[in-house]
Design a protein around this motif. Structure first.
Motif, PDB file in Angstrom:
ATOM      1  N   ALA A 663       0.847  -1.188   0.000  1.00  0.00           N
ATOM      2  CA  ALA A 663       0.000   0.000   0.000  1.00  0.00           C
ATOM      3  C   ALA A 663       0.883   1.240   0.000  1.00  0.00           C
ATOM      4  O   ALA A 663       1.839   1.332   0.766  1.00  0.00           O
ATOM      5  CB  ALA A 663      -0.904  -0.004   1.230  1.00  0.00           C
ATOM      6  N   PRO A 664       0.579   2.205  -0.865  1.00  0.00           N
ATOM      7  CA  PRO A 664       1.476   3.353  -1.024  1.00  0.00           C
ATOM      8  C   PRO A 664       1.291   4.396   0.066  1.00  0.00           C
ATOM      9  O   PRO A 664       1.167   5.590  -0.201  1.00  0.00           O
ATOM     10  CB  PRO A 664       1.066   3.899  -2.396  1.00  0.00           C
ATOM     11  CG  PRO A 664      -0.369   3.529  -2.532  1.00  0.00           C
ATOM     12  CD  PRO A 664      -0.537   2.227  -1.813  1.00  0.00           C
ATOM     13  N   ASP A 665       1.268   3.930   1.327  1.00  0.00           N
ATOM     14  CA  ASP A 665       1.078   4.864   2.437  1.00  0.00           C
ATOM     15  C   ASP A 665       2.260   5.816   2.587  1.00  0.00           C
ATOM     16  O   ASP A 665       2.119   6.935   3.070  1.00  0.00           O
ATOM     17  CB  ASP A 665       0.880   4.096   3.752  1.00  0.00           C
ATOM     18  CG  ASP A 665      -0.354   3.190   3.692  1.00  0.00           C
ATOM     19  OD1 ASP A 665      -1.308   3.558   2.994  1.00  0.00           O
ATOM     20  OD2 ASP A 665      -0.315   2.121   4.319  1.00  0.00           O
ATOM     21  N   ALA A 666       3.448   5.361   2.164  1.00  0.00           N
ATOM     22  CA  ALA A 666       4.645   6.185   2.352  1.00  0.00           C
ATOM     23  C   ALA A 666       4.668   7.402   1.440  1.00  0.00           C
ATOM     24  O   ALA A 666       5.548   8.250   1.570  1.00  0.00           O
ATOM     25  CB  ALA A 666       5.899   5.339   2.096  1.00  0.00           C
ATOM     26  N   LEU A 667       3.718   7.514   0.534  1.00  0.00           N
ATOM     27  CA  LEU A 667       3.700   8.683  -0.347  1.00  0.00           C
ATOM     28  C   LEU A 667       3.422   9.962   0.414  1.00  0.00           C
ATOM     29  O   LEU A 667       3.761  11.045  -0.046  1.00  0.00           O
ATOM     30  CB  LEU A 667       2.637   8.497  -1.433  1.00  0.00           C
ATOM     31  CG  LEU A 667       2.880   7.374  -2.440  1.00  0.00           C
ATOM     32  CD1 LEU A 667       1.752   7.336  -3.452  1.00  0.00           C
ATOM     33  CD2 LEU A 667       4.216   7.555  -3.137  1.00  0.00           C
ATOM     34  N   GLY A 668       2.798   9.863   1.551  1.00  0.00           N
ATOM     35  CA  GLY A 668       2.505  11.063   2.319  1.00  0.00           C
ATOM     36  C   GLY A 668       1.318  11.811   1.745  1.00  0.00           C
ATOM     37  O   GLY A 668       0.702  11.426   0.755  1.00  0.00           O
ATOM     38  N   ARG A 669       1.015  12.905   2.391  1.00  0.00           N
ATOM     39  CA  ARG A 669      -0.126  13.715   1.979  1.00  0.00           C
ATOM     40  C   ARG A 669       0.214  14.506   0.725  1.00  0.00           C
ATOM     41  O   ARG A 669       1.333  14.937   0.518  1.00  0.00           O
ATOM     42  CB  ARG A 669      -0.531  14.674   3.091  1.00  0.00           C
ATOM     43  CG  ARG A 669      -1.096  13.983   4.331  1.00  0.00           C
ATOM     44  CD  ARG A 669      -1.494  15.004   5.374  1.00  0.00           C
ATOM     45  NE  ARG A 669      -2.530  15.916   4.894  1.00  0.00           N
ATOM     46  CZ  ARG A 669      -3.837  15.648   4.918  1.00  0.00           C
ATOM     47  NH1 ARG A 669      -4.257  14.485   5.391  1.00  0.00           N
ATOM     48  NH2 ARG A 669      -4.704  16.514   4.487  1.00  0.00           N
ATOM     49  N   ALA A 670      -0.786  14.692  -0.101  1.00  0.00           N
ATOM     50  CA  ALA A 670      -0.669  15.581  -1.245  1.00  0.00           C
ATOM     51  C   ALA A 670      -1.784  16.607  -1.139  1.00  0.00           C
ATOM     52  O   ALA A 670      -2.645  16.523  -0.271  1.00  0.00           O
ATOM     53  CB  ALA A 670      -0.775  14.800  -2.558  1.00  0.00           C
ATOM     54  N   GLY A 671      -1.802  17.544  -2.046  1.00  0.00           N
ATOM     55  CA  GLY A 671      -2.835  18.571  -2.014  1.00  0.00           C
ATOM     56  C   GLY A 671      -2.375  19.802  -1.260  1.00  0.00           C
ATOM     57  O   GLY A 671      -1.175  20.018  -1.035  1.00  0.00           O
ATOM     58  N   GLY A 672      -3.305  20.613  -0.857  1.00  0.00           N
ATOM     59  CA  GLY A 672      -2.989  21.865  -0.177  1.00  0.00           C
ATOM     60  C   GLY A 672      -2.841  23.047  -1.113  1.00  0.00           C
ATOM     61  O   GLY A 672      -2.449  24.143  -0.685  1.00  0.00           O
ATOM     62  N   LEU A 673      -3.168  22.862  -2.388  1.00  0.00           N
ATOM     63  CA  LEU A 673      -2.991  23.943  -3.358  1.00  0.00           C
ATOM     64  C   LEU A 673      -3.908  25.125  -3.051  1.00  0.00           C
ATOM     65  O   LEU A 673      -3.486  26.291  -3.123  1.00  0.00           O
ATOM     66  CB  LEU A 673      -3.256  23.418  -4.761  1.00  0.00           C
ATOM     67  CG  LEU A 673      -3.060  24.405  -5.905  1.00  0.00           C
ATOM     68  CD1 LEU A 673      -1.597  24.773  -6.043  1.00  0.00           C
ATOM     69  CD2 LEU A 673      -3.581  23.823  -7.218  1.00  0.00           C
ATOM     70  N   THR A 674      -5.161  24.837  -2.706  1.00  0.00           N
ATOM     71  CA  THR A 674      -6.121  25.907  -2.454  1.00  0.00           C
ATOM     72  C   THR A 674      -5.694  26.752  -1.258  1.00  0.00           C
ATOM     73  O   THR A 674      -5.742  27.994  -1.305  1.00  0.00           O
ATOM     74  CB  THR A 674      -7.519  25.305  -2.223  1.00  0.00           C
ATOM     75  OG1 THR A 674      -7.861  24.472  -3.331  1.00  0.00           O
ATOM     76  CG2 THR A 674      -8.557  26.388  -2.078  1.00  0.00           C
ATOM     77  N   ALA A 675      -5.276  26.083  -0.190  1.00  0.00           N
ATOM     78  CA  ALA A 675      -4.846  26.819   1.003  1.00  0.00           C
ATOM     79  C   ALA A 675      -3.588  27.635   0.714  1.00  0.00           C
ATOM     80  O   ALA A 675      -3.430  28.768   1.196  1.00  0.00           O
ATOM     81  CB  ALA A 675      -4.599  25.849   2.156  1.00  0.00           C
ATOM     82  N   TRP A 676      -2.671  27.062  -0.073  1.00  0.00           N
ATOM     83  CA  TRP A 676      -1.436  27.778  -0.428  1.00  0.00           C
ATOM     84  C   TRP A 676      -1.770  29.051  -1.217  1.00  0.00           C
ATOM     85  O   TRP A 676      -1.225  30.130  -0.937  1.00  0.00           O
ATOM     86  CB  TRP A 676      -0.524  26.878  -1.235  1.00  0.00           C
ATOM     87  CG  TRP A 676       0.641  27.552  -1.886  1.00  0.00           C
ATOM     88  CD1 TRP A 676       0.756  27.898  -3.190  1.00  0.00           C
ATOM     89  CD2 TRP A 676       1.865  27.954  -1.263  1.00  0.00           C
ATOM     90  NE1 TRP A 676       1.971  28.485  -3.433  1.00  0.00           N
ATOM     91  CE2 TRP A 676       2.675  28.539  -2.268  1.00  0.00           C
ATOM     92  CE3 TRP A 676       2.351  27.881   0.033  1.00  0.00           C
ATOM     93  CZ2 TRP A 676       3.938  29.040  -2.010  1.00  0.00           C
ATOM     94  CZ3 TRP A 676       3.623  28.377   0.288  1.00  0.00           C
ATOM     95  CH2 TRP A 676       4.401  28.950  -0.713  1.00  0.00           C
ATOM     96  N   ALA A 677      -2.664  28.947  -2.186  1.00  0.00           N
ATOM     97  CA  ALA A 677      -3.025  30.106  -2.999  1.00  0.00           C
ATOM     98  C   ALA A 677      -3.668  31.192  -2.138  1.00  0.00           C
ATOM     99  O   ALA A 677      -3.361  32.386  -2.283  1.00  0.00           O
ATOM    100  CB  ALA A 677      -3.963  29.681  -4.121  1.00  0.00           C
ATOM    101  N   SER A 678      -4.557  30.800  -1.241  1.00  0.00           N
ATOM    102  CA  SER A 678      -5.172  31.786  -0.353  1.00  0.00           C
ATOM    103  C   SER A 678      -4.143  32.418   0.569  1.00  0.00           C
ATOM    104  O   SER A 678      -4.185  33.622   0.847  1.00  0.00           O
ATOM    105  CB  SER A 678      -6.280  31.127   0.474  1.00  0.00           C
ATOM    106  OG  SER A 678      -7.288  30.599  -0.375  1.00  0.00           O
ATOM    107  N   GLY A 679      -3.190  31.588   1.027  1.00  0.00           N
ATOM    108  CA  GLY A 679      -2.143  32.117   1.898  1.00  0.00           C
ATOM    109  C   GLY A 679      -1.259  33.128   1.201  1.00  0.00           C
ATOM    110  O   GLY A 679      -0.798  34.109   1.820  1.00  0.00           O
TER     111      GLY A 679
END
Length: 922
Positions: A663-679
């Motif tokens: 299981a590719p659990d080691a890939l970690g979280r992805a995403g966060g683009l929307t929060a980054w743009a707002s930030g």
């Protein structure tokens, strides 16, 4: 794409929301009752006037020279021989009736379309037709047309030219008009009429019987003791049968259009299925039915499968010659436990289909009401099974016409259709309700079902529970991946409006169309990859990374961006996002040409307005040689860090879906683009950022901007050098190359503005950026001194830039109070970009960038905007010895300012100088 005339939709869309039909007009003299099937379809459509799922369609592919006018005439003539395919609804004492509508002034020749200029002509043609299929019918116009002969056509067609000697006769119709058997009759007659016309001989009389043959036969049956006996037989046969549990554990109303995945078994697997059926004395269709039962009970855990099977319901004399709707759906009940063998299931399937054939005239809806009084559905419950014995190849005066189904009607959960290809191979079409299945899940379902069928056929005397699914096209068992869940990605639920990132503002101000801006990477991938898990891995990347679902909207010069939900994004839902190209045995030169053509087609297929921003092309070199995988993405969706992220995640996801990885659990979280743009918008208005304003204002107050002539394309060249590890501070590659550029520009007025060298610098995204795809790089301007004494002046200038230059674009674009800040330098000047080289992930042997020489032709296909300065260079930096850097510089020189020889000489001179500047002292 051009059209000679607009196609006539099978089911025209209403200008307003569709409404239920008005009371039918008074009965016409030639009106007859509806068939039983028509009555059911009319009731279902009237209950949901806006539903389009009863529109169905197919196309006939003609690969060879075709007389298009003769073919159009043949279509019109065949429809004229079947006037009941176009009718008006009227009212009779016994319910709605139909009367044929003949319109001599309205020929029924198919419209002509030409999609041969599209990047994918067949996909373009079918996309238009699927748009027609999504239009619900106007039943009110069947009962109350604006003029006596002006009723909508429920059976239409379009003749599409998709290439030289390559046409599609696309047909779309409503189930009220005709069923699959009736359409097969119609197509056989069209081919017969066309062949006769082309060869200059009579076609012979029409083979069609009028719809009255069906109506009268059904009327006699309905009043007969035979019907009562048939219903009693079904009631006894299904005694004690429970309503089946949904395959997905939940139900949902059928959507207007179903998802479809097709599997074509190869010759070996087809032969295995035929041999198993032949040895048991049954048909290949009954083998598919038996495998469906095994698949269903394995999914639900029930002891038996209840399947909803299509039946022609045309046993009365003359009814097989009527092109109309008579189809029935009846229940088939097959016990299928893990201890049963395929031979057991084949015998039961044969017995059940024999019973069905004897009693197929009683309507399935009547059977369902008798057996399950509480059943609220409109048809027999259970997964649908459609065994299509119709011809899949027709003869059009020596040109083969291959019949391909596009849509077969409403699907509330899962439907399995089986037919034979013209080559004799077994074709399986699996349709699914998109409210219950993701495209990747249906891909896995289809592959798993085909593998189960092949595995059962190869081991027909082994208990079903012990049969390992054999992957189609292989000789041994493959790891089962049908039940492997899609890893739920962190970015999967990230959807909605996205604050416009600096990169989007940058593209908005750039010359050239935004659609054409894209990038390619070419990867080497292991031999023997499989299409299904590769497609699932790619769609999961799009689910994980919101930028691969990014839509760009433009209205009156104003741009906005939106992240589509995974269920709506083309990179998740469109099967053509991945295309497979067999290249085994091709010479390297031929393969390179194919890669170049595929890259061009992929770039042309991108459309940020619809979020079509990610494509893949797999060049399959067979089971023994590494293949290639070309990834193409819109420039707003990727930067250098994005590509490395995707290359790192893709092998792990593929291994998971192929059943060969953890299981590719080691890939970690992805995403966060929307929060980054707002930030970023918040940061742009922070006191720290606003305090940078004097620096950027002074930079912009240089000499008047120089207007360099714009140039398309440009002279491209590549140079290389090495840079040792440098001290903390500005990147040593930037220091060396920019110092060399400033020295080179000193005696060449075409490169500078008369006082300094204006440069626009794009550096990789900051380390604080989220771990997700997207163009998160930083761009800012700088003015370099001409003819610097060594590298120290440039190093000091770079070190003095506040916050590595991240504030300039933020202040210009994301702070309303400072939006009047001019661009960073007077005139764009030299465009300089540094990016990290793509490298193979440590944990994925066989995956990595393709050799450098194979990338050569891709540089000119990137969709770069026109040059508005003298030169653009991209320094791609890879790890070198002792902590140093290996640098590959891609130059693009303005062809309006330099000839090719001079451009190459300047690039070599600047690179040599940069290498000298970078060399350790002494």
């Amino acid at each position: 794409m051009s059209a000679t005339s607009s196609p006539t939709p099978a089911t025209p869309a209403a200008p307003a929301a569709p409404s239920a039909p008005a009371a039918p007009a008074a009965v016409a003299p030639d009106a007859v009752p509806l068939t039983a099937a028509q009555t059911e379809f009319l009731a279902a459509q009237s209950a949901a006037p806006g539903y389009a799922g009863h529109n169905v369609g197919q196309y006939v592919e003609l690969a060879g020279p075709v007389d298009t006018e003769a073919l159009r005439d043949a279509v019109a003539a065949a429809l004229d021989e079947a006037p009941w395919l176009r009718f008006r609804l009227t009212r009779g004492d016994d319910g709605p009736r139909q009367s044929p509508v003949r319109s001599p002034g309205r020929p029924r020749r198919p419209a002509l379309l030409d999609t041969s200029g599209a990047a994918d002509p067949v996909a373009a043609a079918l996309g238009l037709v699927r748009g027609q299929l999504a239009c619900p019918p106007r039943l009110d116009l069947l009962t109350d047309p604006p003029a006596p002969g002006d009723v909508p056509d429920l059976a239409g067609s379009v003749l599409v030219t998709v290439g030289p000697g390559h046409h599609l006769l696309v047909q779309f119709f409503h189930q009220l008009a005709v069923d699959g058997h009736g359409l097969a009759l119609l197509n056989h007659r069209i081919a017969e009429l066309y062949t006769a016309a082309v060869r200059g001989r009579p076609a012979g009389p029409s083979p069609f019987a009028p719809v009255t043959a069906l109506v009268e036969a059904e009327s006699a049956y309905a009043a007969s003791a035979e019907r009562r006996a048939d219903l009693a037989a079904w009631t006894r046969r299904l005694a004690g049968a429970a309503l089946p549990a949904p395959l997905r554990g939940r139900s949902a109303p059928p959507a207007d259009t179903a998802l479809r995945r097709t599997v074509l078994l190869d010759a070996a697997d087809t032969a295995a299925v035929e041999a198993a059926a032949r040895s048991a004395g049954v048909t290949w269709g009954e083998a598919v039915l038996a495998a469906t039962a095994a698949h269903t009970t394995a999914r639900t855990g029930a002891a038996e499968a209840l399947l909803a099977v299509y039946a022609a319901a045309r046993t009365a004399p003359g009814t097989l010659r009527v092109p109309a709707a008579a189809v029935n759906i009846l229940p088939v009940r097959i016990a299928a436990g893990p201890a049963d063998t395929f031979r057991d299931l084949l015998a039961r399937a044969a017995a059940e289909t024999a019973f069905l054939r004897r009693h197929q005239r009683v309507r399935g809806t009547e059977v369902a009401r008798a057996v399950w009084p509480g059943h609220a559905g409109t048809r027999v419950p259970g997964p649908l099974v459609n065994l299509r014995p119709f011809e899949t190849e027709l003869d059009f005066a020596g040109v083969p016409g291959r019949v391909v189904s596009l849509a077969s009607g409403p699907v509330d959960d899962l439907a399995v259709s089986a037919s034979r290809s013209p080559e004799g191979l077994l074709r399986l079409d699996l349709d699914a309700n998109p409210a219950l299945y993701e495209p990747a899940e249906l891909e896995s379902e289809a592959a798993g079902f085909a593998a189960l069928l092949a595995g059962l056929a190869r081991r027909p005397r082994t208990p079903v529970g012990r049969v390992a699914a054999v992957r189609p096209g292989s000789d041994g068992p493959a790891p089962s991946h049908a039940a492997r869940p899609v890893p739920v990605p962190a970015g999967d639920h990230e959807a909605g409006p996205l604050t416009l990132l600096p990169a989007a503002h940058r593209l908005r101000e750039a010359p050239g169309p935004a659609e054409g801006a894209h990038e390619h990477v070419l990867l080497e991938v292991p031999a023997g990859l499989r299409t299904a898990p590769l497609r699932r891995a790619l769609t999961t990347l799009a689910r994980r990374h919101p930028a691969l679902r990014l839509a760009l909207h433009r209205a009156h010069g104003v741009w906005s961006q939106e992240v589509l939900a995974a269920a709506e994004a083309p990179a998740v839902t469109d099967a053509t996002t991945l295309r497979r190209h067999p290249v085994a045995g091709l010479a390297p030169g031929a393969r390179d040409l194919l890669v170049t053509a595929a890259a061009r087609a992929a770039g042309d297929a991108l459309d940020p307005a619809t979020a079509s921003v990610f494509r893949a092309a797999w060049f399959d070199a067979g089971p023994a040689q590494p293949g290639r995988l070309l990834l193409t993405a819109h420039a707003l969706s990727v930067d250098d860090v994005s590509w490395q992220l995707l290359l790192t995640e893709l092998p792990a996801l593929y291994g998971w879906f192929a059943g060969s990885g953890a299981a590719p659990d080691a890939l970690g979280r992805a995403g966060g683009l929307t929060a980054w743009a707002s930030g970023l918008a918040t940061t742009a208005q922070s006191p720290a950022r606003v305090r940078e304003l004097p620096y950027w204002t002074e930079l912009a107050d240089g000499p008047a901007a120089r207007a360099w002539p714009a140039a398309e394309g440009g002279h491209r060249t590549v140079t290389r050098f090495e840079v040792p590890a440098g001290p903390p501070g500005p990147h040593p590659v930037d220091v060396a190359l920019l110092s060399a550029l400033a020295r080179t520009a000193a005696g060449r007025p075409r490169l500078h503005d008369g006082a300094r060298l204006p440069v626009e610098l794009e550096f990789p995204r900051p380390g604080t950026a989220p771990r997700t795809a997207g163009r998160l790089s930083t761009v800012h301007g700088l003015r370099l001194p001409l003819d610097p004494d060594g590298t120290e002046p440039v190093r000091r200038l770079l070190a003095a830039v506040p916050d590595a230059g991240r504030g300039q674009e933020q202040l210009r674009h994301l702070n309303p109070q400072t939006s009047a800040l001019p661009a960073g330098t007077p005139g764009r000047g030299v465009a300089y970009r540094r990016r990290a080289a793509l490298h193979a992930p440590d944990s994925a042997p066989g995956w990595g960038p393709a050799p450098d020489g194979e990338w050569a032709a891709l540089g000119a296909l990137r969709g770069d905007p026109p040059l508005t300065g003298p030169v653009e260079l991209t320094a791609t930096v890879a790890a070198g010895p002792a902590g140093g850097h290996r640098v590959t510089v891609h130059w693009r020189w303005s062809s309006a300012l330099f000839d090719a020889s001079e451009a190459a000489g300047l690039a070599e001179a600047a690179t040599a100088l940069a290498a000298r500047f970078a060399a350790p002292a002494g």
